[in-house]
Design a protein around this motif. Structure first.
Motif, short mmCIF file in Angstrom:
data_model
loop_
_atom_site.label_atom_id
_atom_site.label_comp_id
_atom_site.label_asym_id
_atom_site.label_seq_id
_atom_site.Cartn_x
_atom_site.Cartn_y
_atom_site.Cartn_z
N PRO A 184 -47.09 -45.95 24.20
CA PRO A 184 -45.78 -46.61 24.18
C PRO A 184 -44.68 -45.80 24.86
O PRO A 184 -43.78 -46.36 25.48
CB PRO A 184 -45.48 -46.79 22.69
N ALA A 185 -44.76 -44.49 24.76
CA ALA A 185 -43.74 -43.63 25.35
C ALA A 185 -44.15 -43.12 26.74
O ALA A 185 -43.33 -42.53 27.44
CB ALA A 185 -43.48 -42.44 24.43
N GLY A 186 -45.42 -43.30 27.12
CA GLY A 186 -45.89 -42.78 28.40
C GLY A 186 -45.89 -41.27 28.45
O GLY A 186 -45.72 -40.68 29.52
N GLN A 187 -46.12 -40.62 27.32
CA GLN A 187 -46.02 -39.17 27.24
C GLN A 187 -47.39 -38.51 27.07
O GLN A 187 -48.21 -38.97 26.28
CB GLN A 187 -45.14 -38.76 26.05
N TYR A 188 -47.58 -37.43 27.83
CA TYR A 188 -48.77 -36.61 27.70
C TYR A 188 -48.47 -35.43 26.79
O TYR A 188 -47.54 -34.67 27.03
CB TYR A 188 -49.20 -36.06 29.07
N LEU A 189 -49.27 -35.30 25.73
CA LEU A 189 -49.21 -34.13 24.86
C LEU A 189 -50.42 -33.29 25.24
O LEU A 189 -51.55 -33.58 24.84
CB LEU A 189 -49.23 -34.55 23.39
N TRP A 244 -52.29 -47.13 20.11
CA TRP A 244 -51.15 -46.53 20.81
C TRP A 244 -51.49 -45.25 21.58
O TRP A 244 -50.61 -44.67 22.20
CB TRP A 244 -50.02 -46.23 19.82
N ALA A 245 -52.74 -44.82 21.57
CA ALA A 245 -53.01 -43.52 22.21
C ALA A 245 -54.40 -43.45 22.84
O ALA A 245 -55.33 -44.14 22.44
CB ALA A 245 -52.86 -42.41 21.19
N GLU A 246 -54.48 -42.55 23.84
CA GLU A 246 -55.74 -42.18 24.47
C GLU A 246 -55.89 -40.67 24.38
O GLU A 246 -54.90 -39.95 24.38
CB GLU A 246 -55.74 -42.54 25.97
N THR A 298 -48.43 -29.61 23.44
CA THR A 298 -47.05 -29.57 23.85
C THR A 298 -46.72 -30.83 24.63
O THR A 298 -47.52 -31.29 25.46
CB THR A 298 -46.74 -28.30 24.69
N ASN A 299 -45.56 -31.40 24.35
CA ASN A 299 -45.16 -32.65 24.98
C ASN A 299 -44.69 -32.37 26.40
O ASN A 299 -43.68 -31.71 26.61
CB ASN A 299 -44.06 -33.32 24.17
N CYS A 300 -45.42 -32.88 27.37
CA CYS A 300 -45.10 -32.68 28.78
C CYS A 300 -44.51 -33.93 29.42
O CYS A 300 -44.35 -33.99 30.64
CB CYS A 300 -46.35 -32.23 29.53
N GLY A 301 -44.22 -34.94 28.62
CA GLY A 301 -43.62 -36.15 29.15
C GLY A 301 -44.54 -36.89 30.08
O GLY A 301 -45.76 -36.91 29.92
N GLU A 302 -43.94 -37.50 31.10
CA GLU A 302 -44.68 -38.33 32.05
C GLU A 302 -45.12 -37.58 33.29
O GLU A 302 -45.95 -38.05 34.04
CB GLU A 302 -43.79 -39.51 32.49
N ASN A 303 -44.54 -36.42 33.54
CA ASN A 303 -44.73 -35.72 34.81
C ASN A 303 -45.93 -34.78 34.79
O ASN A 303 -45.81 -33.57 34.93
CB ASN A 303 -43.46 -34.96 35.18
N VAL A 304 -47.11 -35.36 34.62
CA VAL A 304 -48.36 -34.61 34.66
C VAL A 304 -49.19 -35.15 35.82
O VAL A 304 -49.34 -36.36 35.96
CB VAL A 304 -49.15 -34.75 33.34
N SER A 305 -49.69 -34.27 36.65
CA SER A 305 -50.57 -34.70 37.73
C SER A 305 -51.92 -34.02 37.55
O SER A 305 -52.01 -32.89 37.09
CB SER A 305 -49.96 -34.37 39.10
N PHE A 306 -52.97 -34.76 37.91
CA PHE A 306 -54.34 -34.28 37.74
C PHE A 306 -55.03 -34.15 39.08
O PHE A 306 -54.81 -34.94 39.98
CB PHE A 306 -55.14 -35.25 36.86
N SER A 359 -40.82 -46.45 15.57
CA SER A 359 -39.38 -46.80 15.56
C SER A 359 -38.97 -47.29 16.94
O SER A 359 -39.45 -46.82 17.96
CB SER A 359 -38.53 -45.61 15.14
N LYS A 360 -38.11 -48.25 16.97
CA LYS A 360 -37.63 -48.85 18.22
C LYS A 360 -36.37 -48.17 18.73
O LYS A 360 -35.85 -48.52 19.76
CB LYS A 360 -37.35 -50.35 18.02
#
Length: 141
Positions: free
Chosen positions: A87-92, A68-70, A46-54, A139-140
């Motif tokens: 590129p999007a700074g998103q955590y899935l 493009w991914a880790e 699930t796409n959680c965006g940038e707001n993930v804290s560990f 896509s840009k």
């Protein structure tokens, strides 16, 4: 939900915990070869965006699986925790890593053209080929 209202989760051994600020309701199944090798089946995320804290980041491993991914995992137990789209700074985040998975609905299946014939989901979802996913990622717009 954790006490502070954030959705939380972690790895099998408890060596890594995470919290997200966003609401989640849907997830995607990825059938690409890398995800299937990493998750031993389709990767449900699930796409959680940038707001993930560990918590306990010393136990958090990161593997650069493409340009493009880790992929994130626990260094102790090996649990798959996230796919980070750089590129999007998103955590899935891995659906199975959440403490409470109730109420989530699978909405998409990606790399559907890479899915082996040994399994099938019965619910209706959007289906995307590898080319369609790559066009979306690059896509840009």
């Amino acid at each position: 939900m954790s006490e502070d209202g954030k959705k939380s989760g972690g790895c099998l051994c408890g060596g890594v915990r995470f919290h997200i600020d966003s609401e989640i309701a849907k997830f995607t199944a990825c059938h690409c070869e890398m995800c299937r090798r990493w998750a031993s089946g389709p990767y449900l995320a699930t796409n959680c965006g940038e707001n993930v804290s560990f918590e306990d980041e010393e136990n958090l491993g990161r593997f650069k699986s493409s340009d493009w991914a880790e992929r994130g995992f626990c260094k102790i137990c090996g649990s798959s925790l996230f796919y980070f789209l750089a590129p999007a700074g998103q955590y899935l985040m891995s659906v199975g890593a959440f403490d409470d998975q109730n109420g989530l609905e699978m909405k998409n299946q990606v790399f559907i053209d890479h899915k082996p014939d040994c399994y099938a989901f019965t619910n209706q979802t959007k289906l995307m080929t590898a080319d369609e996913v790559m066009a979306l990622i690059t896509s840009k717009d």
